[in-house]
Enzyme design. Structure first.
Site, PDB file in Angstrom:
ATOM      1  N   ASP A 279       1.148  -1.055   0.128  1.00 52.55           N
ATOM      2  CA  ASP A 279       0.022   0.206  -0.104  1.00 52.55           C
ATOM      3  C   ASP A 279       1.064   0.868   0.171  1.00 52.55           C
ATOM      4  OD1 ASP A 279      -1.987   1.885   0.447  1.00 52.55           O
ATOM      5  OD2 ASP A 279      -1.894   1.186   2.263  1.00 52.55           O
ATOM      6  N   LYS A 286       1.833   8.755   0.653  1.00 53.50           N
ATOM      7  CA  LYS A 286       1.758   8.230   1.387  1.00 53.50           C
ATOM      8  C   LYS A 286       3.210   8.353   1.377  1.00 53.50           C
ATOM      9  CE  LYS A 286      -0.168   4.083   3.399  1.00 53.50           C
ATOM     10  NZ  LYS A 286      -1.297   4.224   4.260  1.00 53.50           N
ATOM     11  N   ASP A 356      -5.786   6.013  -0.404  1.00 47.72           N
ATOM     12  CA  ASP A 356      -5.294   6.194   0.383  1.00 47.72           C
ATOM     13  C   ASP A 356      -5.921   5.643   1.481  1.00 47.72           C
ATOM     14  OD1 ASP A 356      -2.682   4.603   2.048  1.00 47.72           O
ATOM     15  OD2 ASP A 356      -2.426   6.476   2.135  1.00 47.72           O
ATOM     16  N   GLU A 358      -7.623   2.777   0.580  1.00 51.59           N
ATOM     17  CA  GLU A 358      -7.851   1.651  -0.029  1.00 51.59           C
ATOM     18  C   GLU A 358      -9.168   0.581   0.358  1.00 51.59           C
ATOM     19  OE1 GLU A 358      -5.391   2.209   1.066  1.00 51.59           O
ATOM     20  OE2 GLU A 358      -4.541  -0.455   1.280  1.00 51.59           O
ATOM     21  N   ARG A 360     -10.986  -0.405   2.778  1.00 49.33           N
ATOM     22  CA  ARG A 360     -12.855  -0.008   2.646  1.00 49.33           C
ATOM     23  C   ARG A 360     -13.291  -0.580   1.319  1.00 49.33           C
ATOM     24  NH1 ARG A 360     -12.505   5.358   5.417  1.00 49.33           N
ATOM     25  NH2 ARG A 360     -10.575   4.511   5.891  1.00 49.33           N
TER      26      ARG A 360
END
Ligand code: BES
Ligand code: MN
Ligand code: ZN
Length: 508
Positions: A279, A286, A356, A358, A360
């Site tokens: 991620d 991030k 970000d 992502e 859910r």
């Protein structure tokens, strides 16, 4: 490692090492008492001379026993501090096992008689202590060496046999069952840790799918089905696909079904795992610090696979279906942009305000996909929010649910397995934050209460289920010099499923 229950007294036992726990105060365990008497008030002298105090985590190895203890046939004795007797709890018990087995790796002992189960622990019986001993010993022996060109050799590879102390013959059968359970849970945790510790380039969605297929091959009771992006398209999983769009690696939706109940028609419990194998945040990139740890963003998936391995090993009489949504979250020219609107499998539209958030987005389609299994309960497991780490630290898993009974049962299982979890709130106030001007909902709300907002997002897709959500962002791995996956919440989930399979009358 091989584990055997032993009721013998420690004298005359020809063994590599005896492990004996000592409290700081006078409360001797039976084995400590035997040792003290066999060695002419040996322990009393040790305390008086200041060589050992019994404080927690302290260890002392004693060699050359023949003169001091003519009746003891062991090659060594390892003393382990258990701390103050009135402060002794599950954590100290586990730490003492860890301290003992770290120390044992620096000896040449091939077999060990561990008597730590003698220490009285409020509310825990021999069964629990033996099970936990096995889990902790396996944990101490775990290392992730797949990517080292020279395998570490600081482990005591000679250690092969552990005898675990039971008081009476009558306890042996139960203690043996505790060993079986401990081993099964530990094996699930080991798989979970290994999948997590693998770097993102060696653990892609395709790799995870292959792992699931491999697990299924080991058991007649399991079958595995992998869905690729073309099939996701057909199913209308626009939300899940919006996350994988920026990546060269194709997303996979993994279904692993375990049939342990006699009837295949018994309604299953569904476990849904977040499997983001890396991620980066996507276009909402991030910050760079510690971004490597986002390889652990698939620990929900890893713990679900670990749990299925555990319950299949234990042959639990229950039906379980695991559904894992796996993808990378990367930025590229094709990636989803903030403001993009997608349509989920449920038909609901989502405005993606932050790429970000992502987890859910992939879970909502996996949850809708679950409907075909008509599950009696659905539990999703995800490293979903940084906010849960602010709320509960690295100690507690957050438990959200639309059903108070289910939430309580999960918290209870976390206590039983000493894999701590805590109930978290779902409130309409949080849900209102997901309103969007342009779609049915946005994928984020405000910063505050972020883990409850995320849970409410998922809650919009689970109205037809008895559902719970475990946010494991704080508990699935450790950072710093001990960086590594913890294997949690495999113990909690396995315990929960064991409880469910033994309470058939439960109508839930
Ligand atoms: N995988 C992260 C959550 C996470 C962050 C886990 C840090 C462990 C440590 C998740 O996909 C994420 O990025 N969540 C965002 C949501 C936010 C954009 C609403 C977060 O928590 O910051
Ligand atoms: Mn994210
Ligand atoms: Zn994530």
């Amino acid at each position: 490692m091989n584990y055997t229950v032993k009721v013998d007294n420690l004298e005359k036992l020809r063994i590599g090492c005896l492990v004996i726990g000592l409290f700081t105060d006078k409360g001797y365990t039976p084995s400590a008492k035997t040792l003290n008497e066999a060695g002419d008030k040996f322990i009393g002298k040790l305390f008086r001379r200041g060589d050992f105090s019994g404080k927690k985590g302290q260890t002392l190895i004693i060699h050359n026993l023949t003169n001091q203890f003519p009746d003891i046939a062991a090659q060594r004795i390892l003393l382990v501090g258990l701390g103050d007797k009135d402060k002794f709890n599950e954590t100290v018990f586990e730490e003492s096992i860890e301290a003992a087995f770290k120390q044992l790796t620096s000896t040449g002992a091939k077999d060990v008689f561990c008597t730590l189960s003698e220490a009285p622990l409020d509310g825990r019986d021999l069964f629990w202590k033996i099970r936990q001993e096995v889990i902790m010993i396996e944990h101490c022996g775990y290392q992730f060496a797949e990517c080292k060109s020279h395998k570490k050799d600081d482990m005591n590879n000679k250690l092969q046999q552990i005898y675990l102390k039971a008081e009476h013959r009558g306890e042996v059968a139960l203690a043996e069952q505790a060993i079986r359970e401990g081993k099964a849970i530990a094996d699930g945790m080991t798989l979970c840790k290994t999948l997590g510790n693998r770097p993102g380039n060696l653990c892609t969605p395709t790799d995870l799918a292959n792992e699931a297929k491999n697990i299924a091959k080991q058991f007649k009771s399991m079958k595995c089905k992998i869905i690729d992006e073309a099939a996701m398209e057909k199913l209308g999983m626009g939300s899940l696909l919006s996350v994988s769009r920026g990546s060269e690696q194709p997303a996979k939706l993994i279904t692993l079904q375990y049939q342990g109940a006699k009837k295949s028609t018994d309604k299953p419990i569904a476990l849904v795992g977040k499997g983001v194998t890396f991620d980066s945040g996507g276009i909402s990139l991030k910050p760079g610090a510690a971004m490597d740890e986002m390889k652990y963003d698939m620990m929900g998936a890893a713990s679900v696979l670990g749990t299925l391995l555990s319950i299949a090993t234990l042959e639990l009489p229950i039906n379980v279906v695991a559904v894992i949504a796996s993808t990378e979250n990367l930025p590229s020219g094709k990636a989803t942009k903030p403001g993009d609107i997608v349509t989920s499998m449920s038909g609901k539209t989502i405005e993606i305000l932050n790429t970000d958030a992502e987890g859910r987005l992939i879970l909502c389609d996996a949850l809708t996909y679950c409907e075909q299994f008509k599950p009696k309960q659905v539990i999703d497991v995800a490293t979903l929010t940084g906010a849960i780490v602010v709320a509960l630290g690295h100690y507690l898993t957050g438990v959200f649910s639309n059903d108070e009974k289910l939430q309580q049962a999960l918290v209870e299982a976390s206590k039983q397995s000493h894999d701590p979890a805590w109930p978290m709130p779902m409130d309409d106030k949080f849900d209102q934050e997901l309103e969007s001007n342009f779609a049915d909902m946005a994928n984020i709300g405000s910063r505050w209460g972020g883990s409850s907002i995320a849970a409410n997002f998922l809650g919009r897709f689970t109205k037809n289920f008895c559902w719970a959500h475990l946010d494991i962002a704080g508990t699935a791995w450790q950072s710093g010099s001990n960086k590594g996956a913890t294997g949690r919440p495999v113990p909690l989930l396995t315990q929960y499923l064991m409880n469910q399979s033994s309470s058939k009358h439960d109508t839930n």
